[in-house]
Design a protein around this motif. Structure first.
Motif, PDB file in Angstrom:
ATOM      1  N   ALA A  87      88.340 124.901  49.714  1.00 51.73           N
ATOM      2  CA  ALA A  87      87.607 123.770  49.134  1.00 51.73           C
ATOM      3  C   ALA A  87      86.222 124.182  48.668  1.00 51.73           C
ATOM      4  O   ALA A  87      85.741 123.733  47.626  1.00 51.73           O
ATOM      5  CB  ALA A  87      87.521 122.643  50.160  1.00 51.73           C
ATOM      6  N   ALA A 135      87.955 116.993  44.665  1.00 57.65           N
ATOM      7  CA  ALA A 135      88.793 117.092  45.859  1.00 57.65           C
ATOM      8  C   ALA A 135      88.154 118.018  46.882  1.00 57.65           C
ATOM      9  O   ALA A 135      88.152 117.736  48.089  1.00 57.65           O
ATOM     10  CB  ALA A 135      90.190 117.596  45.476  1.00 57.65           C
ATOM     11  N   ALA A 139      87.165 117.101  50.672  1.00 60.69           N
ATOM     12  CA  ALA A 139      87.982 117.793  51.678  1.00 60.69           C
ATOM     13  C   ALA A 139      87.165 118.786  52.498  1.00 60.69           C
ATOM     14  O   ALA A 139      87.595 119.204  53.566  1.00 60.69           O
ATOM     15  CB  ALA A 139      89.141 118.529  50.998  1.00 60.69           C
ATOM     16  N   ALA A 142      86.217 117.204  55.974  1.00 63.63           N
ATOM     17  CA  ALA A 142      87.236 116.488  56.753  1.00 63.63           C
ATOM     18  C   ALA A 142      87.720 117.255  57.979  1.00 63.63           C
ATOM     19  O   ALA A 142      87.937 116.654  59.034  1.00 63.63           O
ATOM     20  CB  ALA A 142      88.421 116.129  55.853  1.00 63.63           C
ATOM     21  N   ARG A 150      84.271 110.414  59.147  1.00 67.30           N
ATOM     22  CA  ARG A 150      84.765 110.547  57.775  1.00 67.30           C
ATOM     23  C   ARG A 150      84.408 109.312  56.960  1.00 67.30           C
ATOM     24  O   ARG A 150      83.970 109.420  55.801  1.00 67.30           O
ATOM     25  CB  ARG A 150      86.276 110.757  57.768  1.00 67.30           C
ATOM     26  CG  ARG A 150      86.706 112.141  58.236  1.00 67.30           C
ATOM     27  CD  ARG A 150      88.212 112.236  58.334  1.00 67.30           C
ATOM     28  NE  ARG A 150      88.631 113.481  58.957  1.00 67.30           N
ATOM     29  CZ  ARG A 150      89.875 113.734  59.339  1.00 67.30           C
ATOM     30  NH1 ARG A 150      90.823 112.821  59.178  1.00 67.30           N
ATOM     31  NH2 ARG A 150      90.171 114.883  59.897  1.00 67.30           N
ATOM     32  N   THR A 212      93.287 126.231  50.206  1.00 70.13           N
ATOM     33  CA  THR A 212      93.791 124.895  49.963  1.00 70.13           C
ATOM     34  C   THR A 212      95.298 124.940  49.823  1.00 70.13           C
ATOM     35  O   THR A 212      95.912 125.985  49.652  1.00 70.13           O
ATOM     36  CB  THR A 212      93.185 124.332  48.674  1.00 70.13           C
ATOM     37  OG1 THR A 212      93.465 125.248  47.609  1.00 70.13           O
ATOM     38  CG2 THR A 212      91.686 124.165  48.795  1.00 70.13           C
ATOM     39  N   GLN A 345      92.126 109.757  53.910  1.00 76.39           N
ATOM     40  CA  GLN A 345      91.836 110.817  54.880  1.00 76.39           C
ATOM     41  C   GLN A 345      92.463 110.525  56.238  1.00 76.39           C
ATOM     42  O   GLN A 345      92.933 111.438  56.918  1.00 76.39           O
ATOM     43  CB  GLN A 345      90.322 110.980  55.016  1.00 76.39           C
ATOM     44  CG  GLN A 345      89.668 111.583  53.786  1.00 76.39           C
ATOM     45  CD  GLN A 345      88.160 111.499  53.841  1.00 76.39           C
ATOM     46  OE1 GLN A 345      87.592 110.579  54.418  1.00 76.39           O
ATOM     47  NE2 GLN A 345      87.486 112.461  53.233  1.00 76.39           N
ATOM     48  N   SER A 350      97.206 116.124  57.890  1.00 76.65           N
ATOM     49  CA  SER A 350      96.071 117.019  57.692  1.00 76.65           C
ATOM     50  C   SER A 350      96.404 118.213  56.803  1.00 76.65           C
ATOM     51  O   SER A 350      95.576 118.687  56.044  1.00 76.65           O
ATOM     52  CB  SER A 350      95.555 117.511  59.056  1.00 76.65           C
ATOM     53  OG  SER A 350      96.585 118.191  59.755  1.00 76.65           O
ATOM     54  N   LEU A 353      96.016 117.201  52.946  1.00 80.95           N
ATOM     55  CA  LEU A 353      94.887 116.387  52.515  1.00 80.95           C
ATOM     56  C   LEU A 353      94.344 116.816  51.163  1.00 80.95           C
ATOM     57  O   LEU A 353      94.168 115.986  50.259  1.00 80.95           O
ATOM     58  CB  LEU A 353      93.777 116.427  53.569  1.00 80.95           C
ATOM     59  CG  LEU A 353      92.529 115.603  53.239  1.00 80.95           C
ATOM     60  CD1 LEU A 353      92.877 114.136  53.026  1.00 80.95           C
ATOM     61  CD2 LEU A 353      91.476 115.757  54.323  1.00 80.95           C
ATOM     62  N   THR A 354      94.072 118.119  50.966  1.00 78.70           N
ATOM     63  CA  THR A 354      93.503 118.549  49.697  1.00 78.70           C
ATOM     64  C   THR A 354      94.477 118.322  48.553  1.00 78.70           C
ATOM     65  O   THR A 354      94.097 117.919  47.447  1.00 78.70           O
ATOM     66  CB  THR A 354      93.098 120.035  49.762  1.00 78.70           C
ATOM     67  OG1 THR A 354      92.214 120.237  50.866  1.00 78.70           O
ATOM     68  CG2 THR A 354      92.409 120.456  48.484  1.00 78.70           C
ATOM     69  N   LEU A 357      94.437 114.628  47.760  1.00 79.67           N
ATOM     70  CA  LEU A 357      93.197 114.276  47.076  1.00 79.67           C
ATOM     71  C   LEU A 357      93.183 114.798  45.640  1.00 79.67           C
ATOM     72  O   LEU A 357      92.711 114.126  44.720  1.00 79.67           O
ATOM     73  CB  LEU A 357      92.003 114.822  47.853  1.00 79.67           C
ATOM     74  CG  LEU A 357      91.655 114.097  49.153  1.00 79.67           C
ATOM     75  CD1 LEU A 357      90.557 114.847  49.894  1.00 79.67           C
ATOM     76  CD2 LEU A 357      91.228 112.668  48.888  1.00 79.67           C
TER      77      LEU A 357
END
Length: 434
Positions: A87, A135, A139, A142, A150, A212, A345, A350, A353-354, A357
């Protein structure tokens, strides 16, 4: 005596400043937000000055779309190269590209070679990594923030963006009276250069420095598959897309409303964006309180309320009603981004997530630019005041449709729960759900 920063900050935000990476990056995020706030005025105003006679609305619409729309292409087509990047690297790459290409605009203007085509191409190329950069921004923190922090982080980042929407356009409006908007875009480029340098220097915990997830077309489809397994998140994405689509023509019509309907200049345009941002700051500060309300009634009310705030643009002979309405629209919209991002989120696995997003950004990044392009076409047929108030009506209708769909879904779910709780007469105990 002055109060300490800890006492000035809202209580929900104070723990964030104990997280060193967040504390170090927040000022440069705020600086780049300020640059984008200035560009909200400068991009459209420079397009007006570059457009051939009679084509102002078209070039404004194309320029506004070019500033964001290619990011969707970048999210879908560049995954082969961006997939391995963490990220932090995505954030740095996006900021560096924006700094380089936006910085070329004032240079080309100074050399006398900046035309409409080159301007649009530079704006478009600068946004190629933007879905990934955005993103990466959300991210990044997080993995080492718990659920409550968050929401607080999202709220603070939204407040920073909204504050920049107050200060940036007002500053751009003042500067536009003395310098070309090309130089204001150059200042935006400088803010992104600072972000790229500082984001590259910050040391992050190991949890935030891994690669990612898969990206590009496959990654976007993977993110959408995750969303399809969470109907609440998918429904929120659809509503947000329609909301942004209805908002898109506002960025095209507002400069023309100021220029032709009110016979004023960039300074008043800056005031419009400043009051909108001031309202959004106030609204963002209430995100934590809004998070305690039922999600769907809250987001539907935000969409409808934002639409109501645009209706005073129908009064075109004076700025006062539309300024009040635009400020109210900003205040109502304030909590929306923090609420929707916190939900993503908290509910997204988990490991995805990226990807989710990035997929969300790839979808949403198309909405406002498409709306802007549609607005440019409509301005050939309708006046700016009618288009602006029509955007408000479109939002109200979108909210009404969402309320009907949500009500039908809730009714089906209630009937299903009743059926499971009360089996048909004659059913045995073995037929009862366990």
């Amino acid at each position: 005596m002055f109060s300490s920063p800890g006492r000035v900050l809202p209580e929900a935000w104070r723990p964030l400043f104990a997280v060193r990476p967040f504390r170090r990056l927040l000022p440069v995020f705020a600086l780049s937000d300020l640059g984008d706030g200035m560009s909200a005025v400068a991009v459209a105003w420079l397009a007006l000055s570059l457009a051939p006679d009679g084509r102002e609305g078209a070039l404004v619409g194309i320029s506004v779309a070019a500033y964001t729309l290619p990011g969707a292409f970048g999210a879908l087509a560049l995954g082969r190269w961006l997939r391995p990047l963490p990220a932090q690297r995505l954030l740095v790459a996006d900021a560096a590209l924006r700094a380089l290409l936006l910085g070329a605009i004032p240079i080309a203007y100074l050399a006398g070679v900046l035309g409409p085509t080159g301007y649009v191409l530079l704006l478009g190329a600068s946004s190629l990594f933007h879905a990934w950069g955005r993103a990466g921004k959300y991210a990044l923190f997080a993995p080492f923030l718990d659920d409550g922090l968050r929401l607080a982080a999202n709220s603070l980042l939204s407040a920073s963006l909204s504050s920049a929407t107050v200060l940036g356009p007002a500053l751009a409006g003042l500067l536009a009276g003395t310098v070309s908007p090309a130089w204001i875009i150059g200042l935006d480029a400088v803010t992104f250069a600072v972000l790229a340098v500082q984001a590259g220097r910050v040391a992050l915990p190991a949890a935030a420095t891994g690669p990612t997830e898969a990206a590009g077309a496959d990654g976007a489809r993977q993110g959408l598959r995750v969303l399809r397994h969470h109907p609440e998140l998918l429904g929120l994405l659809v509503l947000t897309w329609l909301f942004n689509l209805a908002y898109g023509p506002v960025e095209v019509a507002l400069p023309l409303f100021v220029l032709h309907s009110l016979n004023d200049g960039a300074g008043l345009l800056g005031v419009y964006w400043a009051v909108f941002g001031l309202g959004a700051v106030v609204g963002a500060l209430g995100a934590a309180a809004a998070g305690r309300l039922p999600l769907w009634p809250t987001v539907i009310a935000i969409v409808a309320g934002h639409g109501l705030g645009l209706l005073p643009f129908a009064v075109a002979h004076t700025a006062v009603p539309s300024l009040i309405g635009f400020a109210a629209a900003g205040a109502i919209y304030g909590p929306y981004s923090a609420l929707s991002l916190a939900l993503l989120q908290n509910r997204t696995p988990s490991g995805s997530l990226t990807t989710v997003l990035a997929a969300r950004s790839a979808v949403l990044i198309t909405a406002a630019p498409l709306g802007a392009a549609l607005g440019a076409l409509l301005l050939n047929r309708v006046a700016a005041p009618a288009l602006l108030s029509g955007c408000g009506l479109a939002m109200i209708l979108t909210a009404a449709l969402a309320a009907v769909v949500h009500g039908c879904h809730a009714l089906r779910r209630r009937r299903r729960d009743i059926t499971l709780a009360d089996p048909a007469p004659g059913a045995t105990s073995a037929d009862r759900p366990v």
